[in-house]
Design a protein around this motif. Structure first.
Motif, short mmCIF file in Angstrom:
data_model
loop_
_atom_site.label_atom_id
_atom_site.label_comp_id
_atom_site.label_asym_id
_atom_site.label_seq_id
_atom_site.Cartn_x
_atom_site.Cartn_y
_atom_site.Cartn_z
N HIS A 65 0.88 -1.16 0.00
CA HIS A 65 0.00 0.00 0.00
C HIS A 65 0.92 1.22 0.00
O HIS A 65 1.81 1.31 0.85
CB HIS A 65 -0.90 0.02 1.23
N LYS A 66 0.73 2.12 -0.93
CA LYS A 66 1.61 3.29 -1.07
C LYS A 66 0.97 4.52 -0.41
O LYS A 66 -0.22 4.78 -0.59
CB LYS A 66 1.87 3.59 -2.54
N HIS A 67 1.81 5.26 0.34
CA HIS A 67 1.33 6.45 1.03
C HIS A 67 2.37 7.57 0.96
O HIS A 67 3.54 7.34 1.24
CB HIS A 67 1.07 6.18 2.52
N VAL A 68 1.92 8.76 0.61
CA VAL A 68 2.73 9.97 0.76
C VAL A 68 2.02 10.76 1.85
O VAL A 68 0.87 11.14 1.71
CB VAL A 68 2.81 10.78 -0.55
N PHE A 69 2.72 10.94 2.98
CA PHE A 69 2.12 11.56 4.16
C PHE A 69 2.80 12.90 4.40
O PHE A 69 4.02 12.97 4.58
CB PHE A 69 2.31 10.63 5.37
N ASN A 70 2.03 13.97 4.38
CA ASN A 70 2.56 15.31 4.58
C ASN A 70 2.56 15.66 6.07
O ASN A 70 1.52 15.57 6.71
CB ASN A 70 1.73 16.34 3.80
N TYR A 71 3.73 16.05 6.56
CA TYR A 71 3.83 16.47 7.95
C TYR A 71 5.05 17.36 8.11
O TYR A 71 5.97 17.32 7.31
CB TYR A 71 3.92 15.25 8.89
N SER A 72 5.06 18.14 9.17
CA SER A 72 6.13 19.13 9.34
C SER A 72 7.49 18.51 9.65
O SER A 72 8.51 19.08 9.32
CB SER A 72 5.75 20.14 10.41
N ASP A 73 7.51 17.36 10.32
CA ASP A 73 8.79 16.69 10.58
C ASP A 73 8.61 15.18 10.41
O ASP A 73 7.53 14.65 10.66
CB ASP A 73 9.33 17.03 11.98
N PRO A 74 9.64 14.49 9.97
CA PRO A 74 9.49 13.06 9.65
C PRO A 74 9.18 12.17 10.86
O PRO A 74 8.38 11.24 10.74
CB PRO A 74 10.83 12.68 9.03
N GLU A 75 9.75 12.47 12.01
CA GLU A 75 9.55 11.60 13.17
C GLU A 75 8.10 11.60 13.63
O GLU A 75 7.48 10.55 13.79
CB GLU A 75 10.47 12.02 14.32
N THR A 76 7.56 12.79 13.85
CA THR A 76 6.16 12.89 14.29
C THR A 76 5.24 12.42 13.17
O THR A 76 4.21 11.80 13.43
CB THR A 76 5.82 14.34 14.71
N GLY A 77 5.61 12.70 11.93
CA GLY A 77 4.82 12.24 10.79
C GLY A 77 4.69 10.73 10.75
O GLY A 77 3.60 10.19 10.53
N LEU A 78 5.78 10.02 11.01
CA LEU A 78 5.73 8.55 11.03
C LEU A 78 4.87 8.05 12.18
O LEU A 78 4.13 7.07 12.04
CB LEU A 78 7.14 7.96 11.11
N GLU A 79 4.98 8.71 13.32
CA GLU A 79 4.18 8.32 14.48
C GLU A 79 2.68 8.54 14.20
O GLU A 79 1.85 7.66 14.46
CB GLU A 79 4.62 9.11 15.71
N LYS A 80 2.33 9.69 13.65
CA LYS A 80 0.93 10.00 13.33
C LYS A 80 0.41 9.06 12.24
O LYS A 80 -0.73 8.59 12.31
CB LYS A 80 0.77 11.46 12.88
N PHE A 81 1.23 8.80 11.23
CA PHE A 81 0.85 7.89 10.16
C PHE A 81 0.54 6.50 10.74
O PHE A 81 -0.46 5.87 10.39
CB PHE A 81 1.96 7.79 9.11
N SER A 82 1.41 6.02 11.62
CA SER A 82 1.22 4.71 12.23
C SER A 82 -0.05 4.65 13.06
O SER A 82 -0.76 3.64 13.03
CB SER A 82 2.43 4.35 13.10
N ASP A 83 -0.34 5.70 13.81
CA ASP A 83 -1.59 5.76 14.58
C ASP A 83 -2.80 5.72 13.66
O ASP A 83 -3.75 4.98 13.91
CB ASP A 83 -1.64 7.04 15.43
N LEU A 84 -2.75 6.51 12.60
CA LEU A 84 -3.86 6.61 11.67
C LEU A 84 -4.16 5.28 10.97
O LEU A 84 -5.31 4.92 10.78
CB LEU A 84 -3.55 7.70 10.62
N HIS A 85 -3.12 4.54 10.63
CA HIS A 85 -3.28 3.28 9.88
C HIS A 85 -3.14 2.04 10.76
O HIS A 85 -3.08 0.92 10.25
CB HIS A 85 -2.28 3.23 8.72
N LYS A 86 -3.04 2.24 12.08
CA LYS A 86 -2.95 1.15 13.05
C LYS A 86 -1.79 0.19 12.73
O LYS A 86 -1.95 -1.02 12.69
CB LYS A 86 -4.27 0.40 13.15
N ILE A 87 -0.63 0.79 12.53
CA ILE A 87 0.59 0.03 12.26
C ILE A 87 1.42 -0.01 13.53
O ILE A 87 1.71 1.03 14.13
CB ILE A 87 1.37 0.69 11.10
N GLY A 88 1.79 -1.20 13.97
CA GLY A 88 2.55 -1.35 15.20
C GLY A 88 4.04 -1.55 14.99
O GLY A 88 4.82 -1.46 15.92
N LEU A 89 4.45 -1.85 13.76
CA LEU A 89 5.86 -2.09 13.45
C LEU A 89 6.27 -1.23 12.27
O LEU A 89 5.69 -1.33 11.18
CB LEU A 89 6.08 -3.57 13.11
N MET A 90 7.25 -0.37 12.49
CA MET A 90 7.75 0.52 11.43
C MET A 90 9.20 0.17 11.14
O MET A 90 10.04 0.15 12.04
CB MET A 90 7.65 1.98 11.87
#
Length: 176
Positions: free
Chosen positions: A117-142
Motif C-alpha cells: 500500500h503506497k502512502h505519501v504523508f505530509n507532515y512538518s517533521d518526519p519523526e512525528t509524521g511517522l508516528e501520526k501515520f502509524s496511529d492513523l493506519h494502526k501500524i505497530g511495526l515501522m
C-alpha cells in the motif's frame, strides 16, 4: 511449515523494561541502532502476532532502500504481512508526489508476491509524521533504513533513534 532463517536480528527493549524498571534505558539501544551491521528490532511494549501483520516501511525509495528491504523480506513473508510504503513529505524537503509515486513503483518491482500500500504523508517533521501515520493506519511495526552512522557521535540522534525513544512503535532498523 515454512522455515525462515535470518542471518542475525537483534531485539532490544523489553528486556530493559524488566531489568531497569519502568524507565526505558536508552544508551545501549542508541549505540546498537547506529553501529550494528544487521537489522535491529527495538520494542517497548510486547507485540502479539497481529503486530506483524501490517508493517510500515519508511524510506525515500532510492535503489539502496530496495537492497535494505530484501533483508527483511523473509520476515514479511513469514507473517504474511501487508507492507505500507510511506514517504513523509516535509516542507523543508518537499518532494513532488508524482516523483515519489514513481520511486515507489520502481521499488515494488521484483516483490510482486507481496501486498503493498503506497502512502505519501505530509507532515512538518518526519519523526512525528511517522508516528501520526502509524496511529492513523494502526501500524505497530515501522521499518526504517538507517544510514551509515558509525562515525557520528552518540549524542547526535537520527530519525530512527527519535522514533524509538519518543513513540510506542516497534521500530525495525535496517542497516545498509
Amino acid at each position: 511449515m515454512q522455515r525462515v532463517v535470518f542471518h542475525r536480528l537483534d531485539c532490544l527493549g523489553s528486556l530493559w523494561k524488566r531489568e531497569w524498571g519502568s524507565e526505558f534505558y536508552w544508551e545501549y539501544p542508541s549505540k546498537n541502532l547506529k553501529k550494528l551491521p544487521y537489522p535491529v528490532l527495538a520494542v517497548k511494549e510486547l507485540l502479539d502476532g497481529n503486530g506483524f501483520r501490517k508493517v510500515g516501511f519508511a524510506s525515500n525509495f532510492d535503489p539502496a532502500s530496495k537492497t535494505a528491504f530484501e533483508r527483511i523480506k523473509p520476515l514479511v513473508k513469514l507473517f504474511r504481512a501487508s507492507v505500507h510504503l510511506v514517504f513523509v513529505n516535509t516542507p523543508a524537503h518537499f518532494t513532488n508526489s508524482i516523483e515519489v509515486e514513481e520511486r515507489m513503483n520502481h521499488f515494488m518491482k521484483g516483490f510482486e508476491e507481496l501486498t503493498f500500500h503506497k502512502h505519501v504523508f505530509n507532515y512538518s517533521d518526519p519523526e512525528t509524521g511517522l508516528e501520526k501515520f502509524s496511529d492513523l493506519h494502526k501500524i505497530g511495526l515501522m521499518a526504517l533504513v538507517s544510514g551509515h552512522h558509525e562515525k557520528i557521535p552518540n549524542y547526535q540522534i537520527g530519525t530512527t533513534e527519535t522514533l524509538v525513544f519518543q513513540s510506542d512503535l516497534a521500530v525495525l532498523s535496517i542497516k545498509l
